[in-house]
Enzyme design. Structure first.
Site, short mmCIF file in Angstrom:
data_model
loop_
_atom_site.label_atom_id
_atom_site.label_comp_id
_atom_site.label_asym_id
_atom_site.label_seq_id
_atom_site.Cartn_x
_atom_site.Cartn_y
_atom_site.Cartn_z
N GLY A 10 57.62 7.12 -0.86
CA GLY A 10 56.71 5.76 -0.64
C GLY A 10 55.71 6.24 0.08
O GLY A 10 54.78 5.07 0.42
N GLY A 13 52.64 4.30 1.83
CA GLY A 13 53.06 3.21 2.24
C GLY A 13 53.40 2.69 3.44
O GLY A 13 53.70 3.68 4.23
N GLY A 103 65.74 1.24 0.47
CA GLY A 103 65.41 0.27 1.36
C GLY A 103 64.49 -0.78 0.47
O GLY A 103 64.31 -1.91 0.80
N THR A 104 64.00 -0.06 -0.60
CA THR A 104 63.07 -0.84 -1.42
C THR A 104 63.72 -2.07 -2.08
O THR A 104 64.95 -1.83 -2.35
CB THR A 104 62.44 -0.03 -2.43
OG1 THR A 104 61.92 1.07 -1.86
CG2 THR A 104 61.51 -0.93 -3.47
N MET A 129 67.44 -3.23 6.56
CA MET A 129 68.16 -2.36 7.37
C MET A 129 67.99 -2.53 8.88
O MET A 129 68.74 -1.83 9.50
CB MET A 129 67.17 -0.93 7.31
CG MET A 129 67.27 -0.49 5.83
SD MET A 129 68.86 0.28 5.05
CE MET A 129 68.31 0.39 3.34
N HIS A 162 55.63 -13.06 4.77
CA HIS A 162 55.21 -11.35 4.71
C HIS A 162 53.82 -11.32 4.45
O HIS A 162 53.30 -12.00 3.98
CB HIS A 162 56.32 -10.82 3.78
CG HIS A 162 57.64 -10.67 3.87
ND1 HIS A 162 58.48 -11.63 3.59
CD2 HIS A 162 58.30 -9.81 4.69
CE1 HIS A 162 59.58 -11.33 3.86
NE2 HIS A 162 59.58 -10.12 4.39
N LYS A 166 52.60 -7.84 0.01
CA LYS A 166 54.19 -7.72 -0.50
C LYS A 166 54.32 -8.07 -1.96
O LYS A 166 53.92 -9.41 -1.92
CB LYS A 166 55.11 -8.40 0.56
CG LYS A 166 56.55 -8.49 0.12
CD LYS A 166 57.60 -8.76 1.19
CE LYS A 166 58.92 -8.87 0.47
NZ LYS A 166 59.45 -7.72 0.17
N GLY A 171 63.83 -9.84 -0.45
CA GLY A 171 65.25 -9.42 -0.98
C GLY A 171 65.83 -9.86 0.18
O GLY A 171 67.39 -10.20 -0.33
N THR A 172 66.02 -9.95 1.33
CA THR A 172 66.79 -10.47 2.27
C THR A 172 67.09 -11.73 2.14
O THR A 172 68.38 -12.37 2.01
CB THR A 172 66.14 -10.20 4.02
OG1 THR A 172 65.38 -8.92 3.71
CG2 THR A 172 67.17 -10.41 4.89
N1 LIG Z 1 65.10 -2.70 3.27
C1 LIG Z 1 64.29 -2.62 4.34
O1 LIG Z 1 65.04 -3.23 5.54
C2 LIG Z 1 63.19 -3.15 4.10
C3 LIG Z 1 62.35 -2.98 2.95
N2 LIG Z 1 61.23 -3.04 2.74
C4 LIG Z 1 60.82 -2.86 1.38
O2 LIG Z 1 60.31 -1.33 1.38
C5 LIG Z 1 59.30 -1.46 0.27
C6 LIG Z 1 58.01 -0.82 0.71
O3 LIG Z 1 57.35 -1.67 1.53
P1 LIG Z 1 56.02 -1.32 2.13
O4 LIG Z 1 55.99 -0.03 2.77
O5 LIG Z 1 55.42 -2.39 2.93
O6 LIG Z 1 54.99 -1.46 0.89
P2 LIG Z 1 53.63 -0.63 0.43
O7 LIG Z 1 53.20 -1.13 -0.60
O8 LIG Z 1 53.02 -0.51 1.81
O9 LIG Z 1 54.17 1.07 0.17
C7 LIG Z 1 54.95 1.18 -1.16
C8 LIG Z 1 54.37 2.83 -1.39
O10 LIG Z 1 55.14 2.92 -2.37
C9 LIG Z 1 54.36 3.69 -3.62
N3 LIG Z 1 54.94 3.69 -4.95
C10 LIG Z 1 54.57 3.09 -6.00
N4 LIG Z 1 55.20 3.39 -7.06
C11 LIG Z 1 56.14 4.27 -6.63
C12 LIG Z 1 56.79 5.36 -7.16
N5 LIG Z 1 57.30 5.19 -8.85
N6 LIG Z 1 57.27 6.35 -6.57
C13 LIG Z 1 57.13 6.45 -5.26
N7 LIG Z 1 56.40 5.71 -4.69
C14 LIG Z 1 55.68 4.40 -5.27
C15 LIG Z 1 53.04 2.93 -3.33
O11 LIG Z 1 51.75 3.34 -4.10
P3 LIG Z 1 50.71 2.43 -4.75
O12 LIG Z 1 49.86 1.83 -3.72
O13 LIG Z 1 50.04 3.31 -5.76
O14 LIG Z 1 51.70 1.32 -5.56
C16 LIG Z 1 53.01 2.80 -1.89
O15 LIG Z 1 52.34 3.56 -1.48
C17 LIG Z 1 59.22 -3.08 -0.19
O16 LIG Z 1 60.12 -3.24 -1.42
C18 LIG Z 1 59.57 -3.71 0.78
O17 LIG Z 1 60.02 -4.86 0.50
C19 LIG Z 1 60.17 -3.19 3.61
C20 LIG Z 1 60.95 -3.24 5.10
C21 LIG Z 1 62.10 -3.12 5.50
O1 LIG Z 2 58.13 -6.20 2.52
C1 LIG Z 2 58.64 -6.27 3.82
O2 LIG Z 2 57.80 -6.08 4.63
C2 LIG Z 2 60.17 -6.42 4.13
N1 LIG Z 2 60.77 -6.49 2.90
C3 LIG Z 2 62.24 -6.76 3.18
C4 LIG Z 2 62.54 -8.14 2.28
O3 LIG Z 2 62.16 -8.33 1.17
O4 LIG Z 2 63.62 -8.96 2.58
C5 LIG Z 2 62.84 -6.83 4.34
C6 LIG Z 2 61.91 -7.43 5.36
O5 LIG Z 2 61.74 -8.56 5.27
C7 LIG Z 2 60.53 -6.67 5.08
#
Ligand SMILES: NC(=O)C1=CN([C@@H]2O[C@H](COP(=O)(O)OP(=O)(O)OC[C@H]3O[C@@H](n4cnc5c(N)ncnc54)[C@H](OP(=O)(O)O)[C@@H]3O)[C@@H](O)[C@H]2O)C=CC1
Ligand SMILES: O=C(O)C1=N[C@H](C(=O)O)C[C@H](O)C1
Length: 277
Positions: A10, A13, A103-104, A129, A162, A166, A171-172
């Site tokens: 990721g 990101g 986590g996505t 998480m 958020h 986003k 998802g939470t």
């Molecule tokens: N479970 C948890 O506790 C948490 C979950 N999250 C989740 O994590 C995810 C990422 O969040 P965040 O970092 O803020 O998002 P960002 O948009 O900052 O980062 C996502 C990254 O993934 C890249 N990407 C797109 N398609 C793919 C692919 N096929 N394979 C690999 N990478 C790819 C994107 O590239 P591009 O820009 O080119 O699309 C980008 O660089 C979200 O779904 C968010 O809700 C976030 C925080 C906590």
């Molecule tokens: O995208 C985020 O930032 C987050 N995504 C997760 C969600 O969709 O629940 C967890 C947290 O809220 C942060």
């Protein structure tokens, strides 16, 4: 103890970067210099705290993973990518037998779970998480199973804020709605109020200016039919550091499962990780 190889997917990101920064200095792990990325990313590499990562796009990953697996014969993947990538990434991990922490959020969650259940690859999947939030989810799960219908007739309102980029509904929040519905709330996840406007976040929600670009605030409000009672639950997270510890616990949890190959269960949640003895 031998270090666990981890591949953080990721980059570049936001959450993947946070994981990489922490992973590099955590002596339980050896962070691998590769990261699956999106097709549109132009850079071929990214450097984080002096460590250079090669960015691997979807169109070359099948070929690349063969070479990565030759170099690191055992590793665990952490996925913080994009909601549109969830299902194809999970398929990729299971087909290549790479245990993963997903986590996505977003994608087709039922399909995601089925892919893991039918595979021989263990995974921890959770929309949040942050261990304290997972603890709250465990309390909700207990209440939902022990007192189903407790809030029958109550009206539920769910709102989440958020950062503007986003892509999906929290998802939470969706997971929490599942528990509230078991408690009798009868709420449709499509009614979750999503806030992505920085001005509203600053002026109405009073989210600190420095966290507008990275926060996850959630409020769940239950109101009695006659208005005589109101229950409100909140979890407001600024920044992304809180997700690191739970994610890394999930990696260690998976490593323990891999060392017990007789265990036929493959799909785990963060509640399983929290319950780890
Ligand atoms: N479970 C948890 O506790 C948490 C979950 N999250 C989740 O994590 C995810 C990422 O969040 P965040 O970092 O803020 O998002 P960002 O948009 O900052 O980062 C996502 C990254 O993934 C890249 N990407 C797109 N398609 C793919 C692919 N096929 N394979 C690999 N990478 C790819 C994107 O590239 P591009 O820009 O080119 O699309 C980008 O660089 C979200 O779904 C968010 O809700 C976030 C925080 C906590
Ligand atoms: O995208 C985020 O930032 C987050 N995504 C997760 C969600 O969709 O629940 C967890 C947290 O809220 C942060």
């Amino acid at each position: 103890m031998e270090k666990i190889n981890i591949m953080i997917n990721g980059l570049p990101g936001n959450v993947a970067k946070t994981m990489a920064r922490s992973g590099i200095t955590d002596n339980r792990f050896n962070v691998m210099p590769f990261s699956l990325t999106g097709q549109e990313i132009e850079d071929k590499t990214i450097t984080i705290d002096q460590m250079r990562f090669e960015l691997v796009k979807p169109d070359v990953r099948d070929e690349k993973i063969i070479r990565i697996k030759r170099q690191f014969n055992s590793f665990i993947t952490i996925d913080y990518t994009h909601p549109t990538a969830v299902n194809s990434n999970a398929l990729f991990y299971t087909q290549n037998q790479i245990p993963f922490v997903m986590g996505t959020t977003g994608g087709n969650r039922e399909q995601l779970e089925q892919v893991v259940k039918k595979s021989s690859t263990p995974a921890v999947i959770a929309p949040n998480m942050a261990k304290q939030i997972v603890g709250f989810q465990a309390m909700m799960e207990y209440a939902a199973n022990t007192f189903p219908g407790l809030f029958e007739g109550y009206t539920l309102q769910v709102s989440e804020s958020h950062q503007n980029g986003k892509a999906d509904t929290s998802g939470t929040a969706k997971a929490m709605v599942g528990y509230f519905n078991q408690l009798g709330a009868n709420f449709d996840v499509n009614k979750i109020q999503m806030v992505r406007d920085p001005e509203v976040q600053r002026k109405e929600w009073k989210i600190p200016k420095e966290h507008i670009a990275g926060h996850g605030w959630h409020t769940y409000t239950l109101t009695a039919p006659d208005g005589s009672a109101l229950f409100e639950f909140k979890h407001n997270i600024n920044g992304r550091d809180i997700y690191v510890s739970g994610t890394f616990d999930a990696v260690v949890f998976l490593m323990e499962k891999l060392n017990k190959p007789d265990d036929s269960k493959k799909l785990y949640t963060m509640i399983d990780v929290l319950n780890r003895p």
